[in-house]
Scaffold this motif. Structure first.
Motif, PDB file in Angstrom:
ATOM      1  N   LEU A 113      61.508 181.433 -21.234  1.00 11.03           N
ATOM      2  CA  LEU A 113      61.218 180.532 -22.344  1.00 11.03           C
ATOM      3  C   LEU A 113      60.327 181.367 -23.111  1.00 11.03           C
ATOM      4  CD1 LEU A 113      60.988 178.219 -24.338  1.00 11.03           C
ATOM      5  CD2 LEU A 113      59.140 177.335 -23.181  1.00 11.03           C
ATOM      6  N   LEU A 114      60.695 182.180 -24.309  1.00  9.72           N
ATOM      7  CA  LEU A 114      60.274 183.123 -25.029  1.00  9.72           C
ATOM      8  C   LEU A 114      59.008 182.647 -25.769  1.00  9.72           C
ATOM      9  CD1 LEU A 114      63.440 185.245 -25.963  1.00  9.72           C
ATOM     10  CD2 LEU A 114      61.826 185.778 -23.743  1.00  9.72           C
ATOM     11  N   CYS A 115      58.302 183.773 -26.421  1.00  9.41           N
ATOM     12  CA  CYS A 115      57.031 183.630 -27.125  1.00  9.41           C
ATOM     13  C   CYS A 115      57.212 182.493 -28.292  1.00  9.41           C
ATOM     14  CB  CYS A 115      56.537 184.781 -27.579  1.00  9.41           C
ATOM     15  SG  CYS A 115      55.018 184.907 -28.402  1.00  9.41           S
ATOM     16  N   HIS A 116      56.297 181.609 -28.196  1.00 14.55           N
ATOM     17  CA  HIS A 116      56.399 180.700 -29.285  1.00 14.55           C
ATOM     18  C   HIS A 116      54.793 179.879 -29.415  1.00 14.55           C
ATOM     19  CE1 HIS A 116      57.037 178.465 -25.663  1.00 14.55           C
ATOM     20  NE2 HIS A 116      56.818 177.251 -26.093  1.00 14.55           N
ATOM     21  N   ASP A 117      54.545 179.057 -30.439  1.00 17.91           N
ATOM     22  CA  ASP A 117      53.150 178.621 -30.285  1.00 17.91           C
ATOM     23  C   ASP A 117      53.192 177.143 -30.219  1.00 17.91           C
ATOM     24  OD1 ASP A 117      54.118 177.506 -32.750  1.00 17.91           O
ATOM     25  OD2 ASP A 117      52.978 178.816 -33.858  1.00 17.91           O
ATOM     26  N   ASP A 118      54.220 176.439 -29.859  1.00 20.53           N
ATOM     27  CA  ASP A 118      54.274 174.972 -29.804  1.00 20.53           C
ATOM     28  C   ASP A 118      54.046 174.050 -31.039  1.00 20.53           C
ATOM     29  OD1 ASP A 118      55.152 174.999 -27.160  1.00 20.53           O
ATOM     30  OD2 ASP A 118      53.537 173.858 -26.157  1.00 20.53           O
ATOM     31  N   THR A 142      55.830 183.326 -15.054  1.00 20.13           N
ATOM     32  CA  THR A 142      54.360 183.063 -15.203  1.00 20.13           C
ATOM     33  C   THR A 142      54.361 182.415 -16.526  1.00 20.13           C
ATOM     34  OG1 THR A 142      54.369 185.565 -15.806  1.00 20.13           O
ATOM     35  CG2 THR A 142      53.483 185.026 -13.777  1.00 20.13           C
ATOM     36  N   LEU A 143      53.164 181.871 -16.674  1.00 24.70           N
ATOM     37  CA  LEU A 143      52.927 181.277 -18.110  1.00 24.70           C
ATOM     38  C   LEU A 143      51.810 182.349 -18.788  1.00 24.70           C
ATOM     39  CD1 LEU A 143      52.882 179.015 -20.358  1.00 24.70           C
ATOM     40  CD2 LEU A 143      50.819 178.058 -19.149  1.00 24.70           C
ATOM     41  N   ASP A 144      52.590 183.159 -19.497  1.00 24.38           N
ATOM     42  CA  ASP A 144      51.754 184.324 -20.423  1.00 24.38           C
ATOM     43  C   ASP A 144      51.312 184.022 -21.804  1.00 24.38           C
ATOM     44  OD1 ASP A 144      52.798 185.696 -18.248  1.00 24.38           O
ATOM     45  OD2 ASP A 144      54.620 186.417 -19.314  1.00 24.38           O
ATOM     46  N   LEU A 145      49.804 184.122 -21.697  1.00 23.81           N
ATOM     47  CA  LEU A 145      49.142 183.757 -22.986  1.00 23.81           C
ATOM     48  C   LEU A 145      48.948 185.088 -23.699  1.00 23.81           C
ATOM     49  CD1 LEU A 145      46.435 181.597 -21.567  1.00 23.81           C
ATOM     50  CD2 LEU A 145      48.888 180.856 -22.015  1.00 23.81           C
ATOM     51  N   TYR A 146      49.172 184.971 -25.211  1.00 21.40           N
ATOM     52  CA  TYR A 146      49.104 186.082 -25.919  1.00 21.40           C
ATOM     53  C   TYR A 146      47.736 186.038 -26.947  1.00 21.40           C
ATOM     54  CZ  TYR A 146      54.152 187.290 -25.324  1.00 21.40           C
ATOM     55  OH  TYR A 146      55.356 187.697 -24.752  1.00 21.40           O
ATOM     56  N   ILE A 157      50.482 190.201 -24.193  1.00 20.58           N
ATOM     57  CA  ILE A 157      49.936 189.249 -22.940  1.00 20.58           C
ATOM     58  C   ILE A 157      48.658 189.925 -22.423  1.00 20.58           C
ATOM     59  CG2 ILE A 157      50.772 188.371 -20.679  1.00 20.58           C
ATOM     60  CD1 ILE A 157      53.645 188.842 -21.846  1.00 20.58           C
ATOM     61  N   VAL A 158      47.599 188.967 -22.513  1.00 20.48           N
ATOM     62  CA  VAL A 158      46.379 189.133 -21.979  1.00 20.48           C
ATOM     63  C   VAL A 158      46.128 188.541 -20.512  1.00 20.48           C
ATOM     64  CG1 VAL A 158      45.240 190.006 -23.724  1.00 20.48           C
ATOM     65  CG2 VAL A 158      45.243 187.624 -23.354  1.00 20.48           C
ATOM     66  N   LYS A 159      46.740 187.218 -20.348  1.00 16.49           N
ATOM     67  CA  LYS A 159      46.487 186.317 -19.336  1.00 16.49           C
ATOM     68  C   LYS A 159      47.685 185.830 -18.704  1.00 16.49           C
ATOM     69  CE  LYS A 159      43.100 183.095 -17.629  1.00 16.49           C
ATOM     70  NZ  LYS A 159      42.012 182.229 -18.060  1.00 16.49           N
ATOM     71  N   PRO A 160      48.379 186.466 -17.607  1.00 20.11           N
ATOM     72  CA  PRO A 160      49.426 185.645 -16.974  1.00 20.11           C
ATOM     73  C   PRO A 160      49.022 184.797 -16.055  1.00 20.11           C
ATOM     74  CG  PRO A 160      49.176 187.954 -16.207  1.00 20.11           C
ATOM     75  CD  PRO A 160      48.072 187.578 -17.111  1.00 20.11           C
ATOM     76  N   LEU A 161      49.433 183.543 -16.064  1.00 22.73           N
ATOM     77  CA  LEU A 161      48.940 182.423 -15.151  1.00 22.73           C
ATOM     78  C   LEU A 161      50.299 182.099 -14.296  1.00 22.73           C
ATOM     79  CD1 LEU A 161      47.347 179.695 -17.573  1.00 22.73           C
ATOM     80  CD2 LEU A 161      46.246 181.253 -16.180  1.00 22.73           C
ATOM     81  N   VAL A 162      50.152 182.495 -12.882  1.00 22.47           N
ATOM     82  CA  VAL A 162      51.249 182.332 -11.614  1.00 22.47           C
ATOM     83  C   VAL A 162      50.967 180.749 -11.471  1.00 22.47           C
ATOM     84  CG1 VAL A 162      51.653 182.902  -9.555  1.00 22.47           C
ATOM     85  CG2 VAL A 162      50.669 184.666 -11.019  1.00 22.47           C
ATOM     86  N   PRO A 163      52.173 179.961 -11.657  1.00 19.74           N
ATOM     87  CA  PRO A 163      52.147 178.789 -11.432  1.00 19.74           C
ATOM     88  C   PRO A 163      51.850 178.472  -9.915  1.00 19.74           C
ATOM     89  CG  PRO A 163      54.451 179.673 -11.519  1.00 19.74           C
ATOM     90  CD  PRO A 163      53.557 180.509 -11.977  1.00 19.74           C
ATOM     91  N   SER A 164      51.294 177.314  -9.480  1.00 18.52           N
ATOM     92  CA  SER A 164      50.859 177.032  -8.256  1.00 18.52           C
ATOM     93  C   SER A 164      51.090 175.528  -8.039  1.00 18.52           C
ATOM     94  CB  SER A 164      49.583 177.489  -7.887  1.00 18.52           C
ATOM     95  OG  SER A 164      48.438 177.001  -8.714  1.00 18.52           O
ATOM     96  N   VAL A 176      47.286 179.820 -33.068  1.00 16.56           N
ATOM     97  CA  VAL A 176      47.216 181.067 -32.216  1.00 16.56           C
ATOM     98  C   VAL A 176      47.599 180.821 -30.876  1.00 16.56           C
ATOM     99  CG1 VAL A 176      45.340 182.025 -33.874  1.00 16.56           C
ATOM    100  CG2 VAL A 176      44.849 180.759 -31.650  1.00 16.56           C
ATOM    101  N   SER A 177      48.049 179.772 -30.485  1.00 14.57           N
ATOM    102  CA  SER A 177      48.615 179.033 -29.058  1.00 14.57           C
ATOM    103  C   SER A 177      49.667 179.896 -28.630  1.00 14.57           C
ATOM    104  CB  SER A 177      48.456 177.830 -28.808  1.00 14.57           C
ATOM    105  OG  SER A 177      49.373 177.051 -29.804  1.00 14.57           O
ATOM    106  N   PHE A 178      50.035 181.131 -28.983  1.00 20.26           N
ATOM    107  CA  PHE A 178      51.317 181.805 -28.489  1.00 20.26           C
ATOM    108  C   PHE A 178      51.342 182.048 -27.080  1.00 20.26           C
ATOM    109  CE2 PHE A 178      51.107 182.969 -33.006  1.00 20.26           C
ATOM    110  CZ  PHE A 178      52.330 182.470 -33.357  1.00 20.26           C
ATOM    111  N   HIS A 179      52.391 181.670 -26.445  1.00 21.54           N
ATOM    112  CA  HIS A 179      52.829 181.785 -25.058  1.00 21.54           C
ATOM    113  C   HIS A 179      54.066 181.943 -24.637  1.00 21.54           C
ATOM    114  CE1 HIS A 179      52.924 177.560 -25.917  1.00 21.54           C
ATOM    115  NE2 HIS A 179      53.777 177.342 -24.843  1.00 21.54           N
ATOM    116  N   GLN A 180      54.623 182.192 -23.274  1.00 19.86           N
ATOM    117  CA  GLN A 180      55.965 182.399 -22.945  1.00 19.86           C
ATOM    118  C   GLN A 180      55.984 181.938 -21.489  1.00 19.86           C
ATOM    119  OE1 GLN A 180      57.708 186.181 -23.291  1.00 19.86           O
ATOM    120  NE2 GLN A 180      56.535 186.825 -21.363  1.00 19.86           N
TER     121      GLN A 180
END
Length: 419
Positions: A113-118, A142-146, A157-164, A176-180
């Motif tokens: 799921l590519l970069c978008h802001d929701d 990963t859920l990547d925050l831009y 991307i400054v914060k990739p969140l690994v799903p757990s 500014v809530s861009f993520h992928q």
């Protein structure tokens, strides 16, 4: 609200709040009962999932879960949109609506799921609950925050969140809530998640940044000599050009195999691998991701090929291939209707005002993860144009490699809710 606005805070080992690059919160071990979480996963995996695929995403998604009666799905839904929603509204200092917006997504090998802001009217907070097997960053997904720049465009991307397992992520939906969701690289793991939005008053959005239009240039004054030097002679045959035009008028596209002379094609292909070329990343990532060559760094033969594609002679050739009037010397529809005098006046006007169509282009390099996305702002400025792609370095290319160009009718696509 004060806690939410702090730069970064870990209240307990299972709860993390952070405002960088935008406000988000991570709840580990969100569901207290492991048995409940396991049974929830079983119910979700028994749902019907639909393949979802377009320029922005590729994944499998369930139908909306707001009316599902399975006990664990219904139980979680009631908890999220009941007491938890009330608590979250108090934390944010806003009244969240009772709207239920939740579905389930499966990301498997190569899904993304590519970069978008929701951002969509009414969305205030996004949530994702992960029900995944043991997961590492090397599995992708990963859920990547831009971060964003001064124009509120995503940067990096400054914060990739690994799903757990059994982890809930919340973030405010904002300009500014861009993520992928990065591409899933594991061939045997399923990234299962529940996701949706809590609805409420949207955050104020400043005017959208408008990008200056791409510079366009008139054709270069080159005569047919340049065509004889570069192009396969078969495509310079008038009768063959008529056949090509018929095919183009039927399908609105043509593929001309072996278009350049073999020795010219080989020379340019090899030159494009030279280290002297300066490649620059093109963004922002919510619109595109690839590399473009600085034109002043191109080897001589590549520059010559570039000039061919921008030449007056080539404009005329394209007119013969397509039937489009890309030069004032090309016959117009009026001439076919017998109105030769009117057509002559249009030709004279073209010569006087320089109304020859303009062109723009890039020398692009694509690699794994490269893309371009449809964008509302660009669609609003859409116009008639002729696209031309001349690929190099694609010998033996197969469809599963990707890299294809897809044209989409100007119609609404259905919304996806799947982080």
């Amino acid at each position: 609200q004060q806690i939410w606005n702090k730069p970064s805070l870990t209240l307990e080992s299972d709860l993390e709040l952070d405002c960088q690059p935008f406000p988000h919160c991570i709840f580990r071990n969100f569901i207290s009962s492991q048995a409940f979480a396991e049974n929830l996963k079983k119910e979700l995996l028994e749902l019907n999932f639909h393949e979802k695929s377009n320029d922005l995403y590729k994944l499998k998604q369930s139908d909306d879960l707001k009316k599902r009666t399975e006990p664990h799905i219904a139980g979680l839904r009631a908890a999220l949109f009941g007491r938890f929603r009330s608590w979250l509204g108090e934390v944010l200092g806003v009244e969240l609506e009772p709207t239920v917006d939740i579905s389930c997504a499966k990301y498997e090998y190569t899904d993304v799921l590519l970069c978008h802001d929701d951002e969509l009217e009414g969305r205030r907070v996004a949530f994702i609950l992960y029900l995944v097997p043991p997961w590492q960053s090397s599995d992708g997904g990963t859920l990547d925050l831009y971060t964003t720049d001064s124009n509120l465009q995503p940067q990096s991307i400054v914060k990739p969140l690994v799903p757990s397992w059994n982890t809930l992520v919340l973030f405010e939906v904002s300009p500014v809530s861009f993520h992928q969701v990065s591409e899933v690289l594991s061939q045997d793991k399923c990234r299962l998640s529940l996701s949706g939005w809590f609805h409420g008053p949207s955050l104020e959005r400043p005017p959208r940044h408008t990008v200056a239009p791409v510079q366009r240039n008139p054709h270069l004054p080159r005569d047919e000599t340049v065509l004889l030097e570069w192009i396969n002679p078969i495509y310079l045959d008038i009768s063959y050009q008529e056949q090509i035009q018929e095919n183009f008028e039927d399908s609105s596209e043509i593929q001309l195999k072996g278009f350049l002379k073999e020795e010219k094609f080989k020379e340019v292909s090899e030159a494009l691998r030279l280290s002297q070329i300066e490649w620059k990343k093109r963004g922002p990532p919510n619109k595109r991701r690839y590399e473009a060559a600085a034109l002043d760094s191109l080897p001589q033969c590549v520059s010559a090929c570039w000039e061919l594609l921008h030449s007056e002679a080539f404009f005329l050739l394209l007119s013969n291939f397509t039937g489009l009037r890309l030069h004032y010397l090309c016959p117009a529809d009026d001439e076919e209707n017998g109105d030769e005098e009117k057509d002559k006046k249009q030709q004279d006007d073209g010569e006087a005002t320089g109304s020859t169509p303009l062109c723009c282009g890039e020398v692009r390099r694509w690699s794994h993860g490269g893309y371009t996305l449809l964008h509302d702002g660009e669609a609003a400025r859409a116009e008639y144009a002729l696209d031309l792609v001349l690929p190099f370095g694609c010998a033996g290319w197969q469809s599963e490699f990707g890299g294809f160009t897809c044209y989409v009718a100007n119609e609404e696509d259905e919304e996806v809710s799947a982080d």
